[in-house]
Design a protein around this motif. Structure first.
Motif, mmCIF file in Angstrom:
data_model
loop_
_atom_site.group_PDB
_atom_site.id
_atom_site.type_symbol
_atom_site.label_atom_id
_atom_site.label_comp_id
_atom_site.label_asym_id
_atom_site.label_seq_id
_atom_site.Cartn_x
_atom_site.Cartn_y
_atom_site.Cartn_z
ATOM 1 N N LEU A 19 0.832 -1.207 0.000
ATOM 2 C CA LEU A 19 0.000 0.000 0.000
ATOM 3 C C LEU A 19 0.867 1.257 0.000
ATOM 4 C CD1 LEU A 19 -2.754 -1.168 2.520
ATOM 5 C CD2 LEU A 19 -3.076 -0.714 0.081
ATOM 6 N N ASP A 20 1.997 1.209 0.708
ATOM 7 C CA ASP A 20 2.913 2.355 0.702
ATOM 8 C C ASP A 20 3.446 2.601 -0.708
ATOM 9 O OD1 ASP A 20 2.578 2.747 3.390
ATOM 10 O OD2 ASP A 20 4.390 1.642 3.981
ATOM 11 N N ILE A 89 -7.426 2.986 -1.721
ATOM 12 C CA ILE A 89 -6.217 2.536 -1.024
ATOM 13 C C ILE A 89 -6.309 2.872 0.470
ATOM 14 C CG2 ILE A 89 -3.733 2.944 -0.807
ATOM 15 C CD1 ILE A 89 -3.646 3.214 -3.849
ATOM 16 N N ALA A 90 -6.855 4.034 0.784
ATOM 17 C CA ALA A 90 -7.032 4.392 2.196
ATOM 18 C C ALA A 90 -8.001 3.428 2.879
ATOM 19 C CB ALA A 90 -7.544 5.827 2.299
ATOM 20 N N LEU A 92 -8.515 0.302 1.952
ATOM 21 C CA LEU A 92 -7.799 -0.966 2.075
ATOM 22 C C LEU A 92 -6.854 -0.951 3.274
ATOM 23 C CD1 LEU A 92 -7.012 -1.795 -1.660
ATOM 24 C CD2 LEU A 92 -8.115 -3.349 -0.031
ATOM 25 N N ARG A 93 -6.214 0.171 3.503
ATOM 26 C CA ARG A 93 -5.290 0.264 4.630
ATOM 27 C C ARG A 93 -6.039 0.055 5.950
ATOM 28 N NH1 ARG A 93 -0.172 2.155 4.885
ATOM 29 N NH2 ARG A 93 -0.283 3.110 2.816
ATOM 30 N N GLN A 94 -7.210 0.671 6.074
ATOM 31 C CA GLN A 94 -7.999 0.503 7.291
ATOM 32 C C GLN A 94 -8.488 -0.937 7.440
ATOM 33 O OE1 GLN A 94 -11.085 3.455 7.728
ATOM 34 N NE2 GLN A 94 -9.773 5.108 6.979
ATOM 35 N N LEU A 95 -8.852 -1.564 6.329
ATOM 36 C CA LEU A 95 -9.317 -2.949 6.387
ATOM 37 C C LEU A 95 -8.177 -3.898 6.739
ATOM 38 C CD1 LEU A 95 -11.724 -2.934 3.305
ATOM 39 C CD2 LEU A 95 -12.386 -3.183 5.700
ATOM 40 N N VAL A 96 -6.978 -3.586 6.249
ATOM 41 C CA VAL A 96 -5.809 -4.405 6.600
ATOM 42 C C VAL A 96 -5.563 -4.339 8.106
ATOM 43 C CG1 VAL A 96 -3.293 -4.549 6.390
ATOM 44 C CG2 VAL A 96 -4.711 -4.304 4.347
ATOM 45 N N THR A 112 -18.588 -3.490 -0.466
ATOM 46 C CA THR A 112 -19.183 -2.222 -0.891
ATOM 47 C C THR A 112 -18.145 -1.336 -1.561
ATOM 48 O OG1 THR A 112 -20.835 -2.291 0.887
ATOM 49 C CG2 THR A 112 -20.391 -0.152 -0.112
ATOM 50 N N GLN A 113 -16.979 -1.236 -0.949
ATOM 51 C CA GLN A 113 -15.921 -0.408 -1.516
ATOM 52 C C GLN A 113 -15.414 -0.995 -2.835
ATOM 53 O OE1 GLN A 113 -15.053 2.537 -0.473
ATOM 54 N NE2 GLN A 113 -16.463 2.435 1.253
#
Length: 335
Positions: A19-20, A89-90, A92-96, A112-113
């Motif tokens: 993600l970075d 991507i933001a 996904l980061r929270q879901l990770v 949903t996303q």
């Protein structure tokens, strides 16, 4: 079913690195390097697949498909799409970060996303250049109407089953139904990437409505739908206006003259003109007599025919029409 805790912790560390990299590629306003973007997105999807967390691999896969479309020239890139991808991507980061405590709510959020990102990407499909498009052979209409005295190949049906006016109302109502559904979903959405996707859906539906109207030469409807599609659509007033126009065009009970008048008023309202005040009409002018009663009786008869065709004669509206028709028969003999 999920992966062991140790594997989830390894996934979090690995996914964060991917993600970075993706965020670094999107730091510039220009389109990211397609190969590097796809490589990182594919690695993220592969890592997410091993976690067996419902919804998360699908979300990562959507990002990978978007990256592949960018690499293959199937997507056009602009600032709005970049904003949507950065938002994804933001998310996904929270879901990770939620991976060790993954729950049904996280699964629904991921799906949903994923759908929201796919919807946004669908609006950025690159069009095929004219040089690559297949050339269609155009047949001149004169070929079907020879001037050598022989019968014409094509003839107009003098009694068509469906008139052009009826087909216009049917097609416009169908296109407006799509606008109504998209705008209803937008009205209940929350701010974020999903709302951007829904807004794009409303725009596409409005442009589709404009195309249908333009094909029939209904420039007033086409112009109104186009202006609505170009509006920000971020205020409640604009969204209510779109829904109102969609409901208006879906109203098959209106006559063509009534529809034209209300579309004209909708154009004025959208442009900021105040709605005209209703004129005060005397009760005497509203009473039908003689010939006007007969004319109105015929209109009521036609409305009852519609109820009969639909099998809705038992509805209160139909009963009211029967009563009005009875009164009109008495008024028809007056002067």
């Amino acid at each position: 079913m999920s992966a062991p805790q140790a594997l989830l912790e390894f996934f979090q560390k690995e996914a964060t690195e991917y993600l970075d990299r993706l965020e670094q590629l999107l730091a510039d306003t220009q389109a990211p390097d397609p190969s590097s973007f796809l490589t990182s997105a594919r690695a993220l999807r592969g890592s997410a697949t091993m976690t067996r967390l419902e919804g998360l691999p699908d979300f990562a896969s959507t990002l990978e498909r978007l990256a592949a479309g960018l690499r293959d020239g199937e997507l056009r890139w602009d600032q709005r799409l970049q904003f949507a991808v950065r938002g994804a991507i933001a998310e996904l980061r929270q879901l990770v970060d939620r991976a060790p405590v993954w729950a049904d709510a996280d699964q629904r959020r991921a799906r949903t996303q994923s759908a929201a990102l796919a919807s946004v990407a669908a609006g950025y499909l690159a069009t095929t250049s004219p040089a690559e498009s297949p050339v269609l052979q155009v047949q001149p209409i004169a070929r079907f109407f020879p001037d050598d005295g022989l019968p014409a190949i094509v003839q107009r049906n003098p009694t068509p089953a469906v008139t052009i006016g009826q087909r216009f109302r049917s097609d416009i109502a169908a296109a407006a139904d799509g606008v109504a559904r998209e705008s209803a979903a937008l009205a209940t959405s929350q701010a974020g990437p999903s709302q951007l996707a829904l807004t794009d859906g409303v725009r596409r539906a409005l442009l589709g409505l404009a195309d249908v109207a333009d094909s029939y030469g209904a420039t007033s409807i086409a112009g109104l739908a186009t202006r609505m599609a170009r509006a920000p659509l971020d205020s409640g007033v604009e969204r209510v206006g779109v829904q109102a126009v969609a409901q208006l065009l879906m109203n098959r009970e209106l006559t063509d003259a009534q529809l034209a008048a209300q579309v004209k008023q909708a154009n004025l309202t959208w442009n900021g003109a105040p709605a005209p005040e209703a004129a005060i009409v005397s009760i005497e002018s509203m009473l039908y007599r003689g010939h006007s009663a007969v004319t109105r009786a015929r209109e009521v008869r036609d409305q009852l025919k519609v109820h009969w065709q639909r099998g809705t004669l038992a509805q209160p509206e139909a009963h009211a029409l029967f009563e009005e028709l009875s009164d009109l028969l008495d008024l028809a003999v007056t002067t």
